[in-house]
Design a protein around this motif. Structure first.
Motif, mmCIF file in Angstrom:
data_model
loop_
_atom_site.group_PDB
_atom_site.id
_atom_site.type_symbol
_atom_site.label_atom_id
_atom_site.label_comp_id
_atom_site.label_asym_id
_atom_site.label_seq_id
_atom_site.Cartn_x
_atom_site.Cartn_y
_atom_site.Cartn_z
ATOM 1 N N MET A 1 11.324 13.515 15.583
ATOM 2 C CA MET A 1 12.097 14.688 15.468
ATOM 3 C C MET A 1 12.911 14.892 14.340
ATOM 4 O O MET A 1 13.506 13.755 13.886
ATOM 5 C CB MET A 1 13.103 14.700 16.965
ATOM 6 N N LYS A 2 13.018 15.831 13.730
ATOM 7 C CA LYS A 2 13.806 16.180 12.719
ATOM 8 C C LYS A 2 15.079 17.263 12.807
ATOM 9 O O LYS A 2 14.799 18.110 13.739
ATOM 10 C CB LYS A 2 12.938 16.914 11.482
ATOM 11 N N ILE A 3 15.987 17.003 12.364
ATOM 12 C CA ILE A 3 17.210 17.794 12.272
ATOM 13 C C ILE A 3 17.603 18.368 11.095
ATOM 14 O O ILE A 3 18.083 17.576 10.145
ATOM 15 C CB ILE A 3 18.484 16.862 13.066
ATOM 16 N N PHE A 4 17.474 19.584 11.159
ATOM 17 C CA PHE A 4 17.655 20.352 9.733
ATOM 18 C C PHE A 4 18.909 21.154 9.764
ATOM 19 O O PHE A 4 19.370 21.474 10.905
ATOM 20 C CB PHE A 4 16.465 21.353 9.335
ATOM 21 N N GLY A 5 19.409 21.223 8.724
ATOM 22 C CA GLY A 5 21.039 22.110 8.525
ATOM 23 C C GLY A 5 20.749 23.151 7.511
ATOM 24 O O GLY A 5 19.808 22.764 6.546
ATOM 25 N N VAL A 6 21.332 24.049 7.629
ATOM 26 C CA VAL A 6 21.245 25.195 6.780
ATOM 27 C C VAL A 6 22.726 25.535 6.316
ATOM 28 O O VAL A 6 23.827 25.766 7.005
ATOM 29 C CB VAL A 6 20.849 26.453 7.146
ATOM 30 N N GLY A 7 23.068 25.337 5.012
ATOM 31 C CA GLY A 7 24.441 25.565 4.477
ATOM 32 C C GLY A 7 24.631 27.071 3.810
ATOM 33 O O GLY A 7 23.366 27.515 3.381
ATOM 34 N N ILE A 29 19.340 23.465 2.402
ATOM 35 C CA ILE A 29 18.905 22.752 3.341
ATOM 36 C C ILE A 29 19.411 21.441 3.296
ATOM 37 O O ILE A 29 19.458 20.680 2.097
ATOM 38 C CB ILE A 29 17.396 22.694 3.597
ATOM 39 N N PHE A 30 19.579 20.693 4.376
ATOM 40 C CA PHE A 30 20.052 19.219 4.206
ATOM 41 C C PHE A 30 19.336 18.603 5.693
ATOM 42 O O PHE A 30 19.076 19.620 6.413
ATOM 43 C CB PHE A 30 21.496 19.026 4.259
ATOM 44 N N LEU A 31 19.469 17.365 5.718
ATOM 45 C CA LEU A 31 18.866 16.797 7.007
ATOM 46 C C LEU A 31 19.733 15.909 7.822
ATOM 47 O O LEU A 31 20.620 15.167 6.883
ATOM 48 C CB LEU A 31 17.678 15.971 6.674
ATOM 49 N N LYS A 32 19.791 15.748 8.887
ATOM 50 C CA LYS A 32 20.776 14.641 9.751
ATOM 51 C C LYS A 32 19.620 13.977 10.357
ATOM 52 O O LYS A 32 18.564 14.141 11.019
ATOM 53 C CB LYS A 32 21.437 15.425 10.557
ATOM 54 N N PRO A 33 20.105 12.518 10.495
ATOM 55 C CA PRO A 33 19.051 11.519 11.022
ATOM 56 C C PRO A 33 19.286 11.864 12.882
ATOM 57 O O PRO A 33 20.228 12.499 13.447
ATOM 58 C CB PRO A 33 19.410 10.406 10.942
ATOM 59 N N ILE A 171 16.863 23.030 14.250
ATOM 60 C CA ILE A 171 17.357 23.746 13.164
ATOM 61 C C ILE A 171 18.762 24.271 13.477
ATOM 62 O O ILE A 171 18.993 25.257 14.267
ATOM 63 C CB ILE A 171 16.787 24.996 12.608
ATOM 64 N N TYR A 172 19.987 23.665 12.539
ATOM 65 C CA TYR A 172 21.484 24.163 12.656
ATOM 66 C C TYR A 172 21.485 24.996 11.748
ATOM 67 O O TYR A 172 21.144 24.973 10.508
ATOM 68 C CB TYR A 172 22.315 23.052 12.431
ATOM 69 N N THR A 173 21.593 26.518 12.103
ATOM 70 C CA THR A 173 21.381 27.630 11.135
ATOM 71 C C THR A 173 22.399 28.063 10.308
ATOM 72 O O THR A 173 22.397 29.187 9.556
ATOM 73 C CB THR A 173 20.886 28.836 12.026
ATOM 74 N N GLY A 174 23.525 27.591 10.264
ATOM 75 C CA GLY A 174 24.565 27.943 9.395
ATOM 76 C C GLY A 174 25.916 28.213 10.288
ATOM 77 O O GLY A 174 25.520 28.785 11.493
#
Length: 203
Positions: A1-7, A29-33, A171-174
Motif C-alpha cells: 500500500m502506498k500513501i500519497f500526499g498532495v501539497g 506530491i510526497f509519500l508517507k510510509p 491519497i491525502y488530497t491537500g
C-alpha cells in the motif's frame, strides 16, 4: 500500500504559509510510509523531536482498482470511498527543509503522521465533498472539494503517470486554510458533511 500526499492544493493555504498566492503548475506530491498510518481512534502522541506539530485536515480517497497511465476522463472509476484524515506536519522541520531545498520525508512521513478516519462509500456522498475539522469542539478548518487547485481525478491521472496505482492505495488530497499546532490533551474530530468520521485525542 502506498500513501500519497498532495501539497499546496488550496490557494488560501498557500497564502497562510507564505503570505502570497501560489499555484503550482503540477500537483506537489510526497509519500508517507505505511508506518505513518494512525487508525481506529488511537491517540496521536506528540513527538518531542520538533518544536511544532500542525494538524492539516484533508479529504482522503481510496483507490479501488489497478491502474497505470489513467486519463482524467476515466479517473473516477479508480476511487470508491472517501474520508477525512490529518496530515500531521513537523512545521519547523518543514520550514527548514523548504528553505534549504531538502526533501519532506521526515517532516511529513514520521510514525503516526497520517491519521485516517472511517471511509464512506462514494455513492453515499454528495457533491461537492464538504469537510471540516474541530479542535476541542471549535471548527478550525473547513474544506470544499471545488476549491482544490487539482481535482481528485486530475491527481489520480497525474500520479498514474509515474506510479502503478493499486487497490487500497490512499491519497491525502491537500489541506485548506486554518492549519495550526496541536498539544497534548487536544481533541480532534473530522467531519465529512455532517458525519463524524474521525475522532481521537493528542497525548
Amino acid at each position: 500500500m502506498k500513501i500519497f500526499g498532495v501539497g499546496m492544493n488550496y490557494l488560501r493555504h498557500t497564502e497562510e504559509l507564505d503570505g502570497r498566492s501560489y499555484r503550482p503548475q503540477e500537483p506537489v506530491i510526497f509519500l508517507k510510509p505505511d508506518s505513518a498510518l494512525l487508525k481506529d481512534g488511537k491517540p496521536f502522541f506528540v513527538p518531542a523531536w520538533a518544536q511544532r506539530f500542525d494538524y492539516e485536515a484533508e479529504l482522503v480517497v481510496r483507490i479501488c482498482r489497478l491502474g497505470k497511465g489513467i486519463p482524467v476522463r476515466f479517473a473516477h472509476r479508480y476511487w470508491d470511498a472517501v474520508t477525512v484524515g490529518i496530515d500531521f506536519t513537523a512545521r519547523d522541520v518543514q520550514e527548514r527543509a523548504r528553505h534549504e531545498g531538502m526533501p519532506w520525508s521526515i517532516c511529513k512521513g514520521f510514525d503516526a503522521s497520517a491519521a485516517l478516519g472511517a471511509f464512506v462509500p462514494l455513492t453515499a456522498c454528495g457533491s461537492p465533498l464538504l469537510f471540516r475539522l474541530e479542535k476541542n469542539g471549535q471548527t478550525v478548518q473547513q474544506g470544499d472539494s471545488r476549491e482544490m487547485l487539482f481535482s481528485v481525478d486530475e491527481i489520480i491521472s497525474y500520479l498514474s503517470r509515474f506510479f502503478t496505482l493499486r487497490t487500497g492505495d490512499l491519497i491525502y488530497t491537500g489541506t485548506p486554510a486554518g492549519v495550526g499546532p496541536v498539544q497534548p490533551g487536544d481533541h480532534l474530530q473530522g467531519y465529512l458533511g455532517e458525519n463524524c468520521v474521525l475522532d481521537f485525542y493528542c497525548r
